[in-house]
Design an enzyme around this catalytic site. Structure first.
Site, PDB file in Angstrom:
ATOM      1  CB  CYS A   1      -0.910   0.015   1.223  1.00 51.27           C
ATOM      2  SG  CYS A   1      -2.280   1.201   1.050  1.00 51.27           S
TER       3      CYS A   1
ATOM      4  CE  LYS B   1      -7.023  -0.876   6.110  1.00 52.19           C
ATOM      5  NZ  LYS B   1      -5.736  -0.599   5.470  1.00 52.19           N
TER       6      LYS B   1
ATOM      7  NE  ARG C   1      -5.031   5.886   9.993  1.00 50.65           N
ATOM      8  CZ  ARG C   1      -6.284   6.121   9.646  1.00 50.65           C
ATOM      9  NH1 ARG C   1      -6.830   7.271   9.944  1.00 50.65           N
ATOM     10  NH2 ARG C   1      -6.973   5.220   8.994  1.00 50.65           N
TER      11      ARG C   1
ATOM     12  CE  LYS D   1      -5.791  -2.966   9.199  1.00 47.15           C
ATOM     13  NZ  LYS D   1      -4.782  -2.455   8.321  1.00 47.15           N
TER      14      LYS D   1
ATOM     15  CB  SER E   1      -2.573  -0.110  16.192  1.00 48.47           C
ATOM     16  OG  SER E   1      -3.555   0.682  15.552  1.00 48.47           O
TER      17      SER E   1
HETATM   18  C1  PBG Z   1      -3.399   1.263   5.660  1.00 43.48           C
HETATM   19  C2  PBG Z   1      -3.209   0.440   6.880  1.00 43.48           C
HETATM   20  C3  PBG Z   1      -3.893   0.607   8.098  1.00 43.48           C
HETATM   21  C4  PBG Z   1      -3.397  -0.359   8.988  1.00 43.48           C
HETATM   22  C5  PBG Z   1      -2.488  -1.124   8.284  1.00 43.48           C
HETATM   23  N1  PBG Z   1      -2.360  -0.616   6.977  1.00 43.48           N
HETATM   24  C6  PBG Z   1      -5.027   1.437   8.466  1.00 43.48           C
HETATM   25  C7  PBG Z   1      -5.119   2.825   8.076  1.00 43.48           C
HETATM   26  O1  PBG Z   1      -4.230   3.632   8.399  1.00 43.48           O
HETATM   27  O2  PBG Z   1      -6.161   3.149   7.477  1.00 43.48           O
HETATM   28  C8  PBG Z   1      -3.837  -0.462  10.416  1.00 43.48           C
HETATM   29  C9  PBG Z   1      -3.222  -1.506  11.249  1.00 43.48           C
HETATM   30  C10 PBG Z   1      -3.388  -1.302  12.693  1.00 43.48           C
HETATM   31  O3  PBG Z   1      -4.124  -0.411  13.157  1.00 43.48           O
HETATM   32  O4  PBG Z   1      -2.761  -2.067  13.426  1.00 43.48           O
HETATM   33  N2  PBG Z   1      -3.118   0.644   4.472  1.00 43.48           N
HETATM   34 ZN    ZN Z   2      -2.867   2.295   2.901  1.00 44.73          ZN
END
Ligand code: PBG
Ligand code: ZN
Length: 325
Positions: free
Chosen positions: A120, A195, A205, A248, A274
């Protein structure tokens, strides 16, 4: 009172019988540990909202990868935070990019550890969205071409599996096509098929430095209220050639995981995200819950709900606890 014939308690009498009739089991190989890679050396920078999780330079990540291998984890999934961000996430498509370097070096140091790459752009773009912007949102079809390039450089670096997480329409087909054209027919795709746009991603983040600079991800990630749409998203990814499907976040979406288990024949992953991790850690630090008990119960719950793989920041701790048991 009528005589009681059925007494389920007979099968709960002691640990020996409980173990024999136990329906689901958690193993270290079910667990995938996320790692956050940063450029530099000897860097181990704590993520404050995720106690026990660090941003790691590659040399440090190799140490963690060794532990993951020794504890028998299923594998690790790599997220990169590049030195330079730009409008399209160029670092994710460069052979010198942070994740590509990490893949090469971890593979060389710990060859038997299974490496998955998150595919990503949100950690790589200066605006923090999952692809280049057109108007007010991510340009879906332009992102597809770039995703294909990113997956190919990850495969060239030696990754075992790619995991696109951006919720772009057609992303599985685009990545499958690009990988096959480049001769990587054998690299499987773990699709973050389902997701949801979620407040549970908050701490990630900070860890991945991918907060959108404007707006949010609601025009591409799913609405938390939707269930039928999850089946549709998953069906589209199956059609396009996904090898595994992911749901997710985890805890608030275990019904969706079970729906997928009942409808599809592919292995399923769940991402214990997270925010779920941060809540457990915070309560445990206050002495309000028993961390080991809560973590093992939650992870077992994911298995019961239908998960084959569990992406979790608790992976190393859980594997240690399992090996003590
Ligand atoms: C985005 C991405 C996210 C997570 C992993 N890849 C979410 C986002 O920022 O929208 C979240 C994983 C986590 O919260 O542990 N591609
Ligand atoms: Zn992303």
């Amino acid at each position: 009172m009528a005589q009681i014939i059925h007494r389920p308690r007979r099968l709960r009498k002691n640990p020996a019988i409980r173990r024999m009739v136990r329906e689901n089991h958690l193993h270290p190989e079910d667990l995938i540990l996320p790692l956050f890679l940063v450029p530099g050396e000897r860097i181990k920078k704590p993520v404050l909202s995720m106690p026990g999780v660090d941003q790691l330079s590659i040399d440090q990540a190799i140490e963690v990868a060794r532990q993951a291998q020794e504890l028998g984890l299923g594998g690790v999934i790599l997220f990169g935070i590049p030195a330079e961000k730009d409008a399209t996430g160029g670092d994710a498509r460069s052979q010198e990019g942070i994740v590509q370097q990490a893949i090469e070096q971890i593979k060389a140091a710990v060859p038997d550890l299974y490496l998955i790459a998150d595919t990503c752009f949100c950690e790589y773009t200066d605006h923090g969205h999952c692809g280049p912007i057109k108007g007010e949102s991510v340009d879906n079809d332009a992102t597809l071409t770039l995703l294909g390039e990113a997956a190919v450089v990850q495969a060239q670096a030696g990754v075992d599996m790619v995991a696109p997480s951006g919720m772009m329409d057609g992303m599985i087909q685009a990545i499958r096509g690009a990988l096959d054209t480049a001769g990587f027919e054998e690299v499987p795709i773990l699709s973050y098929a389902v997701k949801y746009a979620s407040a549970y991603y908050g701490p990630f983040r900070e860890a991945a430095e991918n907060t959108p600079s404007f707006g949010d991800r609601r025009s591409y990630q799913m609405d938390a209220a939707n269930r039928i749409e999850a089946l549709r998203e998953a069906a589209l990814d199956v059609e396009q050639g996904a090898d595994l499907l992911m749901v997710k976040p985890g805890l608030a979406y275990m019904d969706i995981l079970r729906d997928l288990k009942n409808h599809f024949q592919l292995p399923l992953a769940i991402y214990n995200v997270s925010g779920e991790y941060a809540m457990v850690k915070a309560a445990a630090q206050k002495g309000w819950i028993d961390e080991k008990g809560v973590v093992l119960e939650t992870l077992t719950g994911f298995k019961r709900a239908g998960a084959d793989l569990i992406l979790t920041y608790h992976a190393l701790d859980a594997a240690r606890w399992l090996s003590e048991a």
